[in-house]
Design an enzyme around this catalytic site. Structure first.
Site: not given
Lengths: 391, 469
Positions: B329-331, B469
């Site tokens: 999810w963060h990248g 993100f």
């Protein structure tokens, strides 16, 4: 299932001082901002400020108008200078920072350029090679003066343990490359001996007129010339000079510098450069644009700033061409004591090779004068060897 | 790459957009407030360009319609269909815009297929990671009956586009905002607004005074001139510690600004951070860090998968899924997946045996927790040029000489002390005391606000780290 959404009821008739303050500041400042006079330039920051962007529907849709508008509001905000001073003061006094916007806050009111670590030196090597190559074409006629940074001379005034780049090593390297082909002037030793004198501005990245004179004396020793005698000339002091390093830091503890100049009457001609070795006189006057002394950019008075091609009539014999950055601007006036004609080329305004110019104007000597910081990154020095496009 | 939206810490937001938005919102009668909120949010959303407006509009329409249909479908298969379809649409949009190029890249590396990257996907649509999670939570909550479907499309769109949460969350559930969204009278009251103003000001200060200033240390070390390779081991530790502080104040500060704005507009949203660095276990850390995200994964992934109710092996599998997803999810980058799995391993170890020892300890659990959190941020930032993981790990764990930390301790010393101090409960305790004195409280908020504005004006705008993100 049925949800009942409860509405809140007013409970008391209290006063809310924080909310009132917040709204006064938010709405009050927004209103003030709206009517605050807009400026073209910020003298203090030494740059043009963003103006209200012209409205175009396409620019609104792709987001570029709003981006420009944001920068406009940032630049034109009411009390901008006061806000920036406040931030600088908090940084220096409360947060005890030793650097601000790429400038080191040194001891004894010094402001140094921050040059840390091991930067890419490919450009420096290229430039040194370019000078050596140029000097080989003019044997015995080229002098190379590379002025060290103030932080090399006044190391003890740097902030504690600042991991500065190894400028001494790089200077050694450059001089080693150039010295077989040209006479070089390395000022570190002589500056070390004159350390207690006023060699560099504290609030600006330039050397002082006196620092330039010490360098000039070295040049005369090397060339066997009798130097300009400062005692025989009137010197004028311009006080309250706050230079570029001050503009970057707005350091509360900065002491204003003093600019000294000798009001010589030698005529100087600034040319409009039309092409290679092709120029027409644009302006004739003295070597000092004294009106600049009344502005913030006081150093800009020397030689009228950085122009592509300039000539000065001196009181000596022979001729010399100075290829330079702005360090030379307060150095060149001394040369009037020794030469009949002084040409000055700044590659920022002269984008051609030098051979045709030297031939056409018949210069005897060539002085290449830069300071280390410019020489480390300058992309125009290679123009020294640019082949002539004239046939 | 992220597109630059209208960040809160800019003059144009603080003294342009915000006062106008608040004034209009307060002045219009209650039944128009949601419409005004929606229009303001659309302007906010389109600040960086209108190109992704169709995308979010489609997602709003789909989720709104299925929210309406769901309660009317009685058949079980039909209900599941009406749940899964909108979730798939939303998730597909997120996956397409965020991960396509990453997938192409991965396929190319495995098969040398040489697929071309899609350049129009270089810029991530503003806030997509946040609003996609908001709409999924809405449909899921309608499905489980935790909330009633929203009938008014304007209200629903205002929830999804709600500008205080659009850029960097927090991911607030529809059911938490529904009461205020339906309040047509007395939506805003002064006590709540005052708390919101305070929260906004303190959040702004954390972002522009602490996060941006402390962050300069780490970015200095990554610069071309310095470079991690030339840094001594103590300085490498100092750098990664400074980055940890920056990340916290950046994100927590931005979340506080968001929640403060929500309160100013009549919405109470749950806190997104609760002093994460005072945790005495990794388990506790994840109850205090980015709470809206971890609770989203708990409610909509972990528990639906069975949570801890189907035995330990199944629980561990569920955790693996959650942490792999949290990472990515963060990248769209491998280091984020590694970072998620790193926490999966740590949490598994704690779950199986370590937690009971941690509960008995006093000092060492904090040291242990901080050590692994800070190390985790090293993995987290490994996709940044100059901070490659092998390089960072070798500087951290193979004692080596190089640039000493003395200059950085001197230059950033006060900021680092402030950073550590504001990571603890002490400032909060002081504020609880100071709050009782009206004058002190007002002066404090006023001073912090003035100082923060000075830092906003003096800096070029730093967009929040978490907007990417």
């Amino acid at each position: 299932m049925k949800y009942v959404y409860r509405t809140r009821r007013k409970t008391s008739r209290q006063v809310y001082p924080v909310l009132i303050l917040f709204f006064v500041m938010l709405f009050g400042f927004a209103l003030l901002n709206l009517f605050w006079p807009k400026r073209r330039i910020s003298e203090l920051e030494n740059r043009a400020l963003k103006q209200l962007p012209a409205f175009r529907p396409a620019a609104l849709l792709d987001g570029s108008w709003t981006g420009d508008f944001g920068e406009y509001m940032q630049d034109q905000v009411a009390f901008r200078d006061v806000w920036i001073d406040m931030q600088s003061n908090v940084n220096a006094l409360v947060l005890q920072k030793t650097e601000q916007n790429g400038i080191l806050l040194g001891k004894d009111h010094w402001l140094f350029t921050k040059q840390f670590g091991t930067p890419d030196t490919a450009r420096l090597d290229t430039n040194a090679d370019a000078v050596a190559e140029f000097a080989q074409r003019y044997p015995g006629r080229v002098t190379f003066l590379l002025a060290p940074s103030a932080s090399v001379i006044y190391t003890e005034d740097l902030p504690l343990a600042a991991p500065m780049l190894n400028e001494n090593g790089l200077l050694d390297q450059v001089f080693a490359t150039v010295s077989p082909y040209a006479s070089v002037i390395d000022l570190r030793e002589v500056y070390g001996g004159h350390k207690d004198e006023y060699l560099y501005f504290h609030t600006d990245h330039h050397w002082t007129t006196h620092g330039a004179y010490v360098a000039y004396e070295q040049f005369c020793v090397q060339q066997g010339l009798v130097p300009f005698d400062p005692a025989a000339h009137e010197a004028v002091d311009v006080n309250n000079f706050y230079g570029t390093h001050y503009s970057s830091t707005r350091y509360w503890n900065a002491l204003p510098d003093t600019i000294t100049y000798y009001p010589l009457s030698n005529p100087m001609t600034i040319y409009t450069v039309n092409g290679e070795a092709d120029f027409t006189p644009a302006e004739t006057g003295t070597m000092y644009h004294t009106d600049k002394f009344a502005t913030r950019d006081k150093y800009g008075a020397f030689l009228g700033g950085n122009n592509g091609y300039t000539t000065i009539e001196g009181d000596g014999t022979g001729s010399i061409l100075v290829v330079k950055d702005s360090y030379a601007n307060c150095f060149v006036p001394y040369l009037t004591a020794n030469y009949a004609k002084i040409g000055v080329v700044d590659f920022r305004g002269y984008h051609y090779g030098l051979d045709s110019l030297i031939e056409k104007e018949g210069y005897d000597q060539i002085l290449i004068l830069y300071n280390f910081q410019t020489f480390l990154s300058d992309r125009d020095v290679i123009n020294l060897n640019r082949p002539s496009s004239l046939s | 790459m992220e597109s630059q939206g209208l960040v809160f810490n800019s003059v144009v937001f603080l003294f342009g957009f915000l006062p106008v938005a608040l004034a209009v919102y307060y002045l219009v009668p209650g039944h128009l407030k949601n419409l005004v909120l929606l229009l303001e949010s659309v302007i906010f959303y389109c600040w960086a360009g209108v190109e992704y407006l169709p995308l979010i509009t489609v997602l709003i329409v789909i989720n709104y319609l299925f929210g309406l249909i769901l309660p009317r479908v009685k058949h079980r298969a039909g209900r599941i269909f009406c749940l899964v379809l909108p979730i798939l649409c939303s998730a597909a949009a997120l996956v397409f815009f965020k991960y396509t190029n990453f997938l192409i890249d991965t396929v190319n590396q495995i098969t040398s297929a040489g697929l071309a990257q899609l350049s129009f996907l270089d810029v991530l649509p503003l806030g997509i990671s946040y609003y996609v999670f908001k709409v999924i939570s809405y449909v899921a909550d309608v499905y489980t009956g935790k909330t009633e479907a929203e009938r008014n499309p304007i209200t629903f769109a205002a929830y999804v586009l709600f500008f205080p949460q659009l850029l960097v969350g927090p991911i607030v559930k529809y059911r938490d905002m529904a009461p205020a969204l339906h309040a047509t009278r007395h939506r805003c009251h002064a006590a709540q607004m005052e708390a919101g103003a305070e929260m906004f000001v303190f959040g702004l200060a954390k972002k522009v005074i602490l996060a941006d200033s402390i962050g300069a240390l780490w970015s200095d070390l990554l610069s071309e001139e310095i470079g991690l390779a030339n840094v001594s081991t103590p300085l490498a530790w100092l750098g990664i510690a400074a980055y940890s502080l920056q990340l916290y104040f950046d994100f927590a500060g931005y979340s506080e600004m968001s929640n403060g704005l929500s309160k100013l507009m009549g919405f109470d949203c749950p806190a997104n951070f609760d002093l994460p660095y005072i945790s005495s276990s990794i388990t506790e850390f994840w109850r205090r860090w980015h709470i809206s995200l971890s609770s989203w994964f708990r409610d909509y992934i972990y528990i639906p998968l069975g949570g801890n109710r189907r035995g330990l092996p199944r629980q561990l599998f569920n955790m693996l899924v959650v942490w792999a997803l949290t990472g990515i999810w963060h990248g769209a980058s491998w280091n984020f997946i590694c970072w998620g799995l790193y926490y999966f391993v740590l949490l598994t170890i704690e779950k199986i045996f370590l937690l009971k020892y941690l509960k008995k300890g006093r000092v060492w659990p904090h040291i242990y927790t901080l050590f692994f959190i800070v190390l985790g941020w090293g993995i987290f930032t490994a996709n940044v040029a100059g901070a490659e993981l092998p390089l960072l790990m070798s500087r951290l764990f193979i004692p080596s000489g190089g640039i000493s930390p003395v200059y950085y301790l001197r230059n950033y010393g006060v900021l680092l002390i402030l950073g550590v101090l504001f990571s603890t409960a002490l400032p909060g305790m002081f504020w609880q005391w100071a709050k009782k004195h009206a004058v002190l409280r007002t002066v404090l908020v006023g001073c912090v606000m003035v100082l923060s504005v000075a830092f906003v004006v003096a800096s070029t705008n730093n967009s929040p780290l978490y907007a990417g993100f």
